[in-house]
Design an enzyme around this catalytic site. Structure first.
Site, PDB file in Angstrom:
ATOM      1  CG  HIS A 215      -4.416   9.602   6.801  1.00  0.00           C
ATOM      2  ND1 HIS A 215      -4.349  10.248   5.608  1.00  0.00           N
ATOM      3  CD2 HIS A 215      -3.460   8.638   6.768  1.00  0.00           C
ATOM      4  CE1 HIS A 215      -3.409   9.695   4.864  1.00  0.00           C
ATOM      5  NE2 HIS A 215      -2.857   8.716   5.531  1.00  0.00           N
TER       6      HIS A 215
ATOM      7  CG  ASP B 162      -6.265  13.149   6.258  1.00  0.00           C
ATOM      8  OD1 ASP B 162      -5.199  13.614   6.682  1.00  0.00           O
ATOM      9  OD2 ASP B 162      -6.340  12.173   5.470  1.00  0.00           O
TER      10      ASP B 162
ATOM     11  CG  MET C  67      -9.148   3.146   1.958  1.00  0.00           C
ATOM     12  SD  MET C  67      -8.155   4.520   2.564  1.00  0.00           S
ATOM     13  CE  MET C  67      -7.097   4.852   1.161  1.00  0.00           C
TER      14      MET C  67
ATOM     15  CD  GLU D  66       0.010   3.382   0.189  1.00  0.00           C
ATOM     16  OE1 GLU D  66      -1.078   3.544   0.782  1.00  0.00           O
ATOM     17  OE2 GLU D  66       0.585   4.293  -0.430  1.00  0.00           O
TER      18      GLU D  66
ATOM     19  CE  LYS E 248       7.212   7.008   0.022  1.00  0.00           C
ATOM     20  NZ  LYS E 248       6.666   8.267   0.575  1.00  0.00           N
TER      21      LYS E 248
ATOM     22  CD  GLU F 145       1.643   6.182  -3.716  1.00  0.00           C
ATOM     23  OE1 GLU F 145       0.908   6.210  -2.721  1.00  0.00           O
ATOM     24  OE2 GLU F 145       2.532   7.017  -3.938  1.00  0.00           O
TER      25      GLU F 145
ATOM     26  CG  HIS G 116       4.748   4.225  -2.528  1.00  0.00           C
ATOM     27  ND1 HIS G 116       3.868   3.997  -1.509  1.00  0.00           N
ATOM     28  CD2 HIS G 116       4.846   5.576  -2.642  1.00  0.00           C
ATOM     29  CE1 HIS G 116       3.453   5.164  -1.015  1.00  0.00           C
ATOM     30  NE2 HIS G 116       4.032   6.130  -1.692  1.00  0.00           N
TER      31      HIS G 116
ATOM     32  CG  ASP H 179      -2.885   4.552  -2.860  1.00  0.00           C
ATOM     33  OD1 ASP H 179      -4.106   4.300  -2.801  1.00  0.00           O
ATOM     34  OD2 ASP H 179      -2.213   4.903  -1.872  1.00  0.00           O
TER      35      ASP H 179
ATOM     36  CG  ASP I   3       5.917   9.247  -2.569  1.00  0.00           C
ATOM     37  OD1 ASP I   3       5.595   8.803  -3.680  1.00  0.00           O
ATOM     38  OD2 ASP I   3       5.149   9.249  -1.593  1.00  0.00           O
TER      39      ASP I   3
ATOM     40  CG  ASP J  27       2.664  11.092  -3.746  1.00  0.00           C
ATOM     41  OD1 ASP J  27       2.832   9.899  -4.053  1.00  0.00           O
ATOM     42  OD2 ASP J  27       2.735  11.495  -2.576  1.00  0.00           O
TER      43      ASP J  27
ATOM     44  CG  ASP K 271      -1.945   8.504  -2.150  1.00  0.00           C
ATOM     45  OD1 ASP K 271      -2.276   9.626  -1.737  1.00  0.00           O
ATOM     46  OD2 ASP K 271      -1.211   7.728  -1.522  1.00  0.00           O
TER      47      ASP K 271
HETATM   48  C1  GLT Z   1       0.738   9.461   2.580  1.00  0.00           C
HETATM   49  C2  GLT Z   1       1.443   8.494   1.698  1.00  0.00           C
HETATM   50  C3  GLT Z   1       0.516   7.736   0.858  1.00  0.00           C
HETATM   51  C4  GLT Z   1      -0.388   6.824   1.634  1.00  0.00           C
HETATM   52  C5  GLT Z   1      -1.311   7.553   2.499  1.00  0.00           C
HETATM   53  C6  GLT Z   1      -2.064   6.552   3.344  1.00  0.00           C
HETATM   54  S1  GLT Z   1      -0.614   8.808   3.383  1.00  0.00           S
HETATM   55  O1  GLT Z   1       0.290  10.559   1.834  1.00  0.00           O
HETATM   56  O2  GLT Z   1       2.383   9.209   0.896  1.00  0.00           O
HETATM   57  O3  GLT Z   1       1.167   6.995  -0.118  1.00  0.00           O
HETATM   58  O4  GLT Z   1      -1.177   6.117   0.710  1.00  0.00           O
HETATM   59  O5  GLT Z   1      -1.623   6.509   4.646  1.00  0.00           O
HETATM   60 MN    MN Z   2      -0.377   5.933  -1.277  1.00  0.00          MN
HETATM   61 MN    MN Z   3       3.358   8.267  -2.662  1.00  0.00          MN
END
Ligand code: GLT
Ligand code: MN
Ligand code: MN
Length: 388
Positions: A55, A58, A89, A182, A184, A218, A221, A246, A256, A258, A288
């Protein structure tokens, strides 16, 4: 056992925000010291990743001075060279700053919407300048808690206006970026607009430049939404819209998470890897995910190499599955073909329809066809468990 060392051709990527994740959560402060962007590039490069994504903030903090920006960019570019790491990206942070507390593109405030657009254009300049080919839009704050506050149709229209505008901006600058949206369902907003990849696939067809815009599904998500991630990705791919992916992992019905790729839903991850490999998907495989909050820097490296290693293990298992004679035999038997009927059922014309309507199709006889899915699934599990 195969060699699970990543190579550049695997196109594994990490976000500066993933390897650099300090382990903050809504209840606790960071547990790891911050890493500078160039330090993250070093870690990613040494572990064998192809690229890092970021980002805008970042890389360059939102309040950085011009000279701080120059220094960060110099260090970052040098590290990219030194460790042979690419930036495939880039994206924009439209969620951390308080100005975005009611969204960016879909804020009720025209001044916020203008600021969001301006911020994205600057971030696109930064990303494209570093070689990014894909630009991700994750609308984390684009949504509501209070449905009285915003007509979702306005939110959708504003979002469309923004994406149309930014497509034109990319074209006008000669950037050749592809946009990846993306989805969510929630978090950080109570409800986020475009909650699933399917919602975005429908939305893309309403844009001025649908050919420039695809999706970035993702694992976590879609799983939060209770969906089969593998199916969602397959649909995006079939529509020619899988521009980015992702990879991580997630227990259904939770926040979430991750988690490290393959740490949870090994079977879905297996089919996902098989799909990506069989299809010849050529884009980045972006992890991700982030290390558990218990980890120090060594744990962060364990996490990052674990994501890549798991992918490669599943890739090898997918190959074994494709080459397994018993599995392939079952598939051939399961998938009954009938060229004459298939020809009648495709490419409609009234004549074919008449013939098909008149065909003698004995449903009881048809239903006798044996589907040995128990056996197929058992053999698949045995490959995944490593006993076949
Ligand atoms: C954030 C989010 C991710 C996205 C990122 C892209 S930022 O961490 O949880 O799923 O992919 O903006
Ligand atoms: Mn993501
Ligand atoms: Mn996520």
């Amino acid at each position: 056992m195969g060699d699970y060392t990543p190579s550049k051709s695997d196109k594994f990527t990490f976000g500066l925000w993933t390897i650099g994740n300090p382990g903050r959560d809504p209840f606790g402060e960071p547990v790891r010291p911050p890493l500078a962007p160039h330090e993250i590039v070093k870690i990613a490069g040494e572990l064998g990743a192809y690229g890092v994504n970021f980002h805008d903030n970042d890389l360059i903090p939102i309040d950085a001075t011009a000279s701080q920006r120059d220094q960060i960019l110099t260090d970052f570019k040098r590290a990219l060279e030194d460790y042979d790491v690419k930036v495939p990206m880039a994206t924009t942070n439209l969620f951390s700053d308080p100005v975005f507390r009611d969204g960016g593109f879909t804020s009720n405030d025209a001044q916020v919407r203008a600021y969001a657009l301006q911020k994205v254009m600057h971030a696109m300049d930064l990303g494209a300048g570093l070689g990014a080919e894909v630009y991700v839009f994750w609308g984390g704050r684009e949504g509501t808690e209070v449905d009285a506050s915003k007509d979702p149709r306005d939110g959708i229209k504003w979002f469309r206006e923004a994406i149309d505008y930014l497509c034109e901006y990319s074209i006008s600058q000669g950037y050749d970026l592809k946009f990846a949206l993306e989805a969510k369902p929630n978090e950080p907003r109570g409800d986020i607009f475009f909650p699933t990849t399917g919602h975005y696939l429908a939305f893309i067809q309403t844009l001025e430049h649908p050919e420039m815009v695809g999706v970035n599904p993702e694992v976590a998500h879609e799983t939060m939404a209770g969906l089969n991630f593998f199916h969602g990705v397959a649909q995006a791919m079939e529509a020619g819209k899988l521009f980015h992916i992702d990879l991580n992992d997630q227990r259904p019905g939770r926040y979430d998470q991750d988690f490290r790729f393959g740490s949870e839903s090994f079977k879905i991850c297996f089919f996902l890897v098989k799909l990506l490999e069989d299809s010849g998907y050529g884009g980045s495989k972006h992890f991700d995910a982030h290390a558990y909050r218990t980890e120090d820097i060594d744990g962060v490296k364990d996490f990052a190499s674990g994501c890549m290693r798991t992918y490669l293990i599943l890739k090898e298992k997918a190959k074994r599955w494709n080459e397994d004679k018993e599995i392939q035999g079952l598939l051939t038997q399961i998938r009954r073909e009938d060229p004459e009927l298939e020809a009648l059922c495709r490419d409609f014309n009234p004549n074919k329809a008449e013939i098909l309507k008149g065909k003698k199709l004995d449903r009881k006889k048809i239903a006798e066809h044996s589907l040995r899915y128990e056996k197929l699934d058992q053999l698949t599990c045995e490959i995944i468990y490593g006993v076949r």
